[in-house]
Scaffold this motif. Sequence first.
Motif, PDB file in Angstrom:
ATOM      1  N   ALA A  84       1.067  -1.067   0.377  1.00 37.18           N
ATOM      2  CA  ALA A  84      -0.150   0.145  -0.512  1.00 37.18           C
ATOM      3  C   ALA A  84       0.975   1.125   0.672  1.00 37.18           C
ATOM      4  CB  ALA A  84      -0.996  -0.046   0.829  1.00 37.18           C
ATOM      5  N   ASP A  85       0.458   2.561  -0.344  1.00 35.36           N
ATOM      6  CA  ASP A  85       1.223   3.394  -0.348  1.00 35.36           C
ATOM      7  C   ASP A  85       1.324   4.178   1.556  1.00 35.36           C
ATOM      8  OD1 ASP A  85       0.729   4.234  -2.858  1.00 35.36           O
ATOM      9  OD2 ASP A  85      -0.506   5.744  -2.424  1.00 35.36           O
ATOM     10  N   THR A  86       2.165   4.547   1.489  1.00 40.19           N
ATOM     11  CA  THR A  86       3.492   4.052   2.399  1.00 40.19           C
ATOM     12  C   THR A  86       4.611   5.400   3.100  1.00 40.19           C
ATOM     13  OG1 THR A  86       4.335   3.026   4.598  1.00 40.19           O
ATOM     14  CG2 THR A  86       5.050   2.023   2.282  1.00 40.19           C
ATOM     15  N   PRO A  87       4.241   5.945   3.706  1.00 36.34           N
ATOM     16  CA  PRO A  87       5.551   6.917   4.088  1.00 36.34           C
ATOM     17  C   PRO A  87       6.491   6.577   4.936  1.00 36.34           C
ATOM     18  CG  PRO A  87       3.859   7.323   6.020  1.00 36.34           C
ATOM     19  CD  PRO A  87       3.127   6.717   4.709  1.00 36.34           C
ATOM     20  N   MET A  88       6.559   5.624   5.286  1.00 36.88           N
ATOM     21  CA  MET A  88       7.381   4.116   5.910  1.00 36.88           C
ATOM     22  C   MET A  88       8.400   2.803   5.376  1.00 36.88           C
ATOM     23  SD  MET A  88       4.848   2.791   9.307  1.00 36.88           S
ATOM     24  CE  MET A  88       6.775   2.500  10.572  1.00 36.88           C
TER      25      MET A  88
END
Length: 126
Positions: A84-88
């Motif tokens: 999924a889209d993730t800032p991590m």
Amino acid sequence: MNFESYLTYVAAFNSQDWKRVHTEFYTPDVVIDFPVARFDNAADSLTWFEKAHESIFETLIVRTFRTDGRTLVVDLDVHFILLADTPMSPKGPAGRAGDNFEVPMLAVYDIAPDGRIARLTVTFEA
């Protein structure tokens, strides 16, 4: 920790069994220093790993392994699949669902007298 026990750790890590990794292989006061995060205990690291890996599947691929008995130095290719889209993401906030990439890393593990990991320092290699 020898090569065989390190591969047992890698198998637990690659299966994303974060509780096992953090209780069986890390000391409670493990210091973990990644380019994207730092932790001073296994509990905080476990919380972060569980959250980060809701959207990331990560696989360690061992290239080289060296040890003097107390320190392990391991060259890794770390494969990431973003679910999924993730800032991590190791790419930062630009990580998008479907991204699939490898990052070469150098991992240095300091081993406690009980054989568990007391310190882990990871750097991204160019």
